[in-house]
Design a protein around this motif. Structure first.
Motif, PDB file in Angstrom:
ATOM      1  N   LEU A   3     -13.430  -5.176   6.488  1.00 10.95           N
ATOM      2  CA  LEU A   3     -13.088  -6.591   6.609  1.00 10.95           C
ATOM      3  C   LEU A   3     -11.791  -6.758   7.386  1.00 10.95           C
ATOM      4  CD1 LEU A   3     -13.081  -9.611   5.799  1.00 10.95           C
ATOM      5  CD2 LEU A   3     -11.981  -8.928   3.675  1.00 10.95           C
ATOM      6  N   LEU A   4     -10.778  -5.999   7.034  1.00 10.40           N
ATOM      7  CA  LEU A   4      -9.479  -6.159   7.672  1.00 10.40           C
ATOM      8  C   LEU A   4      -9.510  -5.723   9.122  1.00 10.40           C
ATOM      9  CD1 LEU A   4      -7.164  -4.931   4.787  1.00 10.40           C
ATOM     10  CD2 LEU A   4      -7.702  -7.268   5.436  1.00 10.40           C
ATOM     11  N   ARG A   5     -10.214  -4.642   9.415  1.00 12.53           N
ATOM     12  CA  ARG A   5     -10.261  -4.172  10.795  1.00 12.53           C
ATOM     13  C   ARG A   5     -11.017  -5.156  11.683  1.00 12.53           C
ATOM     14  NH1 ARG A   5     -11.093   1.653   8.636  1.00 12.53           N
ATOM     15  NH2 ARG A   5      -9.023   2.514   8.807  1.00 12.53           N
ATOM     16  N   ASN A   6     -12.009  -5.827  11.108  1.00 16.09           N
ATOM     17  CA  ASN A   6     -12.738  -6.822  11.896  1.00 16.09           C
ATOM     18  C   ASN A   6     -11.825  -7.959  12.347  1.00 16.09           C
ATOM     19  OD1 ASN A   6     -15.119  -5.481  11.741  1.00 16.09           O
ATOM     20  ND2 ASN A   6     -15.959  -6.668  10.044  1.00 16.09           N
ATOM     21  N   PHE A   7     -10.732  -8.175  11.642  1.00 17.46           N
ATOM     22  CA  PHE A   7      -9.780  -9.213  12.023  1.00 17.46           C
ATOM     23  C   PHE A   7      -8.622  -8.646  12.833  1.00 17.46           C
ATOM     24  CE2 PHE A   7     -10.825 -13.259  10.007  1.00 17.46           C
ATOM     25  CZ  PHE A   7     -11.908 -12.884   9.244  1.00 17.46           C
ATOM     26  N   GLY A   8      -8.770  -7.417  13.305  1.00 18.97           N
ATOM     27  CA  GLY A   8      -7.781  -6.847  14.207  1.00 18.97           C
ATOM     28  C   GLY A   8      -6.626  -6.139  13.533  1.00 18.97           C
ATOM     29  N   PHE A   9      -6.719  -5.931  12.227  1.00 15.03           N
ATOM     30  CA  PHE A   9      -5.633  -5.246  11.536  1.00 15.03           C
ATOM     31  C   PHE A   9      -5.768  -3.738  11.746  1.00 15.03           C
ATOM     32  CE2 PHE A   9      -4.665  -9.151  10.258  1.00 15.03           C
ATOM     33  CZ  PHE A   9      -4.304  -9.416   8.952  1.00 15.03           C
ATOM     34  N   ILE A  10      -4.647  -3.060  11.905  1.00 18.36           N
ATOM     35  CA  ILE A  10      -4.650  -1.601  12.003  1.00 18.36           C
ATOM     36  C   ILE A  10      -4.098  -1.067  10.696  1.00 18.36           C
ATOM     37  CG2 ILE A  10      -3.782   0.389  13.280  1.00 18.36           C
ATOM     38  CD1 ILE A  10      -3.494  -1.420  15.703  1.00 18.36           C
ATOM     39  N   LEU A  11      -4.988  -0.597   9.812  1.00 20.61           N
ATOM     40  CA  LEU A  11      -4.590  -0.190   8.470  1.00 20.61           C
ATOM     41  C   LEU A  11      -5.191   1.164   8.141  1.00 20.61           C
ATOM     42  CD1 LEU A  11      -5.459  -3.540   6.682  1.00 20.61           C
ATOM     43  CD2 LEU A  11      -3.264  -2.894   7.643  1.00 20.61           C
ATOM     44  N   ILE A 182       2.437  -2.579   7.302  1.00 21.57           N
ATOM     45  CA  ILE A 182       1.716  -1.388   6.882  1.00 21.57           C
ATOM     46  C   ILE A 182       2.580  -0.195   7.261  1.00 21.57           C
ATOM     47  CG2 ILE A 182      -0.339   0.040   7.224  1.00 21.57           C
ATOM     48  CD1 ILE A 182      -0.873  -2.469   5.649  1.00 21.57           C
ATOM     49  N   ASN A 183       2.856   0.651   6.269  1.00 26.06           N
ATOM     50  CA  ASN A 183       3.704   1.818   6.496  1.00 26.06           C
ATOM     51  C   ASN A 183       5.071   1.422   7.067  1.00 26.06           C
ATOM     52  OD1 ASN A 183       4.197   4.529   6.279  1.00 26.06           O
ATOM     53  ND2 ASN A 183       3.253   5.071   8.234  1.00 26.06           N
ATOM     54  N   GLY A 184       5.562   0.267   6.615  1.00 33.04           N
ATOM     55  CA  GLY A 184       6.881  -0.178   7.015  1.00 33.04           C
ATOM     56  C   GLY A 184       6.960  -0.867   8.360  1.00 33.04           C
ATOM     57  N   PRO A 202       6.027  -3.263   1.581  1.00 32.48           N
ATOM     58  CA  PRO A 202       5.674  -3.114   2.996  1.00 32.48           C
ATOM     59  C   PRO A 202       5.345  -1.688   3.428  1.00 32.48           C
ATOM     60  CG  PRO A 202       8.046  -3.211   2.768  1.00 32.48           C
ATOM     61  CD  PRO A 202       7.479  -3.359   1.377  1.00 32.48           C
ATOM     62  N   HIS A 203       5.265  -0.753   2.469  1.00 28.87           N
ATOM     63  CA  HIS A 203       5.120   0.660   2.841  1.00 28.87           C
ATOM     64  C   HIS A 203       3.777   1.269   2.442  1.00 28.87           C
ATOM     65  CE1 HIS A 203       9.327   0.722   4.014  1.00 28.87           C
ATOM     66  NE2 HIS A 203       9.627   0.171   2.853  1.00 28.87           N
ATOM     67  N   PHE A 204       2.779   0.432   2.093  1.00 23.93           N
ATOM     68  CA  PHE A 204       1.441   0.981   1.831  1.00 23.93           C
ATOM     69  C   PHE A 204       0.883   1.584   3.119  1.00 23.93           C
ATOM     70  CE2 PHE A 204       1.414  -2.390  -1.537  1.00 23.93           C
ATOM     71  CZ  PHE A 204       1.331  -1.525  -2.618  1.00 23.93           C
ATOM     72  N   GLN A 205       0.252   2.765   2.998  1.00 20.05           N
ATOM     73  CA  GLN A 205      -0.360   3.390   4.171  1.00 20.05           C
ATOM     74  C   GLN A 205      -1.767   2.868   4.440  1.00 20.05           C
ATOM     75  OE1 GLN A 205       1.712   5.344   2.204  1.00 20.05           O
ATOM     76  NE2 GLN A 205       3.208   5.343   3.855  1.00 20.05           N
ATOM     77  N   ASP A 206      -2.421   2.337   3.412  1.00 18.86           N
ATOM     78  CA  ASP A 206      -3.775   1.833   3.601  1.00 18.86           C
ATOM     79  C   ASP A 206      -4.098   0.810   2.526  1.00 18.86           C
ATOM     80  OD1 ASP A 206      -6.250   1.686   4.908  1.00 18.86           O
ATOM     81  OD2 ASP A 206      -6.264   3.844   5.221  1.00 18.86           O
ATOM     82  N   ILE A 207      -5.109  -0.005   2.803  1.00 21.07           N
ATOM     83  CA  ILE A 207      -5.505  -1.082   1.903  1.00 21.07           C
ATOM     84  C   ILE A 207      -7.023  -1.079   1.752  1.00 21.07           C
ATOM     85  CG2 ILE A 207      -5.494  -3.582   1.519  1.00 21.07           C
ATOM     86  CD1 ILE A 207      -3.040  -3.691   3.339  1.00 21.07           C
ATOM     87  N   PHE A 208      -7.495  -1.294   0.528  1.00 23.94           N
ATOM     88  CA  PHE A 208      -8.931  -1.333   0.264  1.00 23.94           C
ATOM     89  C   PHE A 208      -9.286  -2.598  -0.511  1.00 23.94           C
ATOM     90  CE2 PHE A 208      -7.805   3.098   0.723  1.00 23.94           C
ATOM     91  CZ  PHE A 208      -8.790   3.589   1.562  1.00 23.94           C
ATOM     92  N   MET A 209     -10.445  -3.148  -0.202  1.00 27.90           N
ATOM     93  CA  MET A 209     -10.995  -4.291  -0.921  1.00 27.90           C
ATOM     94  C   MET A 209     -12.176  -3.789  -1.752  1.00 27.90           C
ATOM     95  SD  MET A 209      -9.185  -6.869   0.107  1.00 27.90           S
ATOM     96  CE  MET A 209      -8.054  -7.307   1.444  1.00 27.90           C
ATOM     97  N   THR A 210     -12.068  -3.877  -3.069  1.00 27.59           N
ATOM     98  CA  THR A 210     -13.094  -3.295  -3.920  1.00 27.59           C
ATOM     99  C   THR A 210     -13.465  -4.216  -5.079  1.00 27.59           C
ATOM    100  OG1 THR A 210     -11.632  -2.213  -5.540  1.00 27.59           O
ATOM    101  CG2 THR A 210     -12.037  -1.026  -3.479  1.00 27.59           C
ATOM    102  N   SER A 211     -14.583  -3.878  -5.684  1.00 27.52           N
ATOM    103  CA  SER A 211     -14.939  -4.407  -6.991  1.00 27.52           C
ATOM    104  C   SER A 211     -15.252  -3.211  -7.866  1.00 27.52           C
ATOM    105  CB  SER A 211     -16.154  -5.338  -6.920  1.00 27.52           C
ATOM    106  OG  SER A 211     -16.619  -5.617  -8.231  1.00 27.52           O
ATOM    107  N   ALA A 212     -14.326  -2.876  -8.755  1.00 33.27           N
ATOM    108  CA  ALA A 212     -14.537  -1.716  -9.619  1.00 33.27           C
ATOM    109  C   ALA A 212     -15.735  -1.931 -10.537  1.00 33.27           C
ATOM    110  CB  ALA A 212     -13.284  -1.439 -10.446  1.00 33.27           C
ATOM    111  N   LEU A 213     -16.052  -3.207 -10.836  1.00 32.13           N
ATOM    112  CA  LEU A 213     -17.166  -3.504 -11.732  1.00 32.13           C
ATOM    113  C   LEU A 213     -18.507  -3.229 -11.059  1.00 32.13           C
ATOM    114  CD1 LEU A 213     -17.943  -4.584 -14.518  1.00 32.13           C
ATOM    115  CD2 LEU A 213     -17.990  -6.875 -13.533  1.00 32.13           C
ATOM    116  N   THR A 214     -18.667  -3.681  -9.800  1.00 32.58           N
ATOM    117  CA  THR A 214     -19.936  -3.493  -9.090  1.00 32.58           C
ATOM    118  C   THR A 214     -19.967  -2.206  -8.270  1.00 32.58           C
ATOM    119  OG1 THR A 214     -19.179  -4.686  -7.115  1.00 32.58           O
ATOM    120  CG2 THR A 214     -20.145  -5.994  -8.892  1.00 32.58           C
ATOM    121  N   GLY A 215     -18.786  -1.649  -7.989  1.00 30.95           N
ATOM    122  CA  GLY A 215     -18.718  -0.427  -7.182  1.00 30.95           C
ATOM    123  C   GLY A 215     -18.540  -0.669  -5.697  1.00 30.95           C
TER     124      GLY A 215
END
Length: 342
Positions: A3-11, A182-184, A202-215
């Motif tokens: 999702l994030l990369r589709n919006f041009g984010f480099i994560l 991202i990563n400062g 501001p120092h996370f190296q990566d980001i994930f969008m999840t639903s732990a309930l549905t997997g």
């Protein structure tokens, strides 16, 4: 991530800085054929840390419930695939001193998250994207722990995103909680935040969008962690999936199930005790659990009319434990309470 990369984010991508704490150091000329990564999973109570780990493991290793403080002490879940072993450190939710006293938490409760971070190679922060009151900022206790371990790599997991339908909302939350970095470094193509009071990291190296309930989204997290495991000796044999004994897992699962089925503060006053435990040659587990109740009145509330609620608790617990042990489980729960005073 998609999702994030589709919006041009480099994560993407980071280099894990390894610690040799609690394991034998790999010598420079040593030929090591296995890989290892220790992951500390932190967050405030009830954001889905244990459910997140369980779904990554495809096994209910960590007991869960809908109430806070199900996880009372840190535990380790071990996932081994191919030559890689990922050790998840499930920690109690970060609490204030007031919560510590209110829920009569163990003394180790306040220390376990800190000790897990010291052991870990990488830190995973679980953040509840569905909570409208807290989702726009990281808890100060989380930020302090990240600041204390700034030398360690970290990643952010927005959990419960299945509840949010707007992709734009998720992107806005990402910008706020990461302070547009991202990563400062500033995220390309974004504008500085207008709200100077925003609390993020501001120092996370990566980001994930999840639903732990549905997997949803968890396969990418698993791939990510395996990819970043480094040559090292495994901490556990390949067939081991928890550092907890079966007896400990059963007792903790009883506590979690009581939290789900009983109202308000009642389940926090109950004390389960394993009375009998046996595993036969076919791997079938038989267990009898005593649940000590503070009074006859509480015991009757737990049992329900004609023991109906107790049967529901037992059946649900049996299903959970069969997901845990991947085998049949026979259970009996016995309620005990002091006699009423005359």
């Amino acid at each position: 991530m998609k999702l994030l990369r589709n919006f041009g984010f480099i994560l993407r991508g980071f280099e894990v800085k390894f610690s040799t704490n609690a394991r034998r150091e790999v010598l420079p000329d040593e030929d090591v054929t296995t890989r290892l990564l220790k992951v500390a999973v932190i967050g405030v109570p009830n954001v889905g840390k244990s459910t997140f780990i369980n779904n990554l493991m495809d096994r209910k290793v960590c007991p869960t419930s809908s109430k806070v403080h199900t996880t009372r002490v840190k535990s380790q879940a071990i996932f081994t695939e191919g030559d890689s072993q990922i050790v998840f450190l499930d920690t109690p939710g970060l609490v204030s001193l007031q919560e510590f006293k209110k829920f009569n938490l163990e003394k180790s409760f306040m220390k376990d998250s800190k000790s897990s971070l010291q052991e870990a190679d990488i830190i995973g922060v679980i953040h509840d994207a569905s909570n409208v009151w807290t989702r726009h900022k990281l808890d100060l206790k989380v930020i302090r722990l990240l600041e204390d371990h700034k030398n360690k790599s970290s990643f952010l997991v927005f959990n419960k995103v299945d509840i949010i339908r707007s992709k734009r909302k998720l992107l806005d939350l990402t910008r706020i909680v990461t302070e547009n970095c991202i990563n400062g470094k500033p995220i390309p193509g974004t504008k500085p935040l207008k709200n100077k009071d925003t609390k993020g990291w501001p120092h996370f190296q990566d980001i994930f969008m999840t639903s732990a309930l549905t997997g949803d989204g968890l396969a990418q997290v698993k791939t990510y962690l395996i990819k970043n495991a480094k040559p090292d000796h495994w901490l556990f044999p390949a067939e081991i999936w928890s550092d907890q004994t079966a007896e400990e897992i059963i007792t903790k699962s009883v506590k979690a199930k009581l939290l789900d089925f009983l109202p308000q503060e009642i389940p926090y006053t109950l004390k389960p005790e394993l009375e009998f435990f046996n595993v036969n040659e076919k791997g079938v587990t038989t267990a009898i659990i005593l649940v000590h109740c503070p009074s006859q009145r509480i015991s009757k509330l737990v049992a329900g009319e004609s023991d109906g609620k107790l049967r529901q608790i037992t059946a649900s617990l049996q299903n959970d434990l069969q997901e845990t042990f991947h085998n049949y489980v026979r259970l009996k729960i016995v309620l005990q309470a002091p006699p009423d005073k005359k």
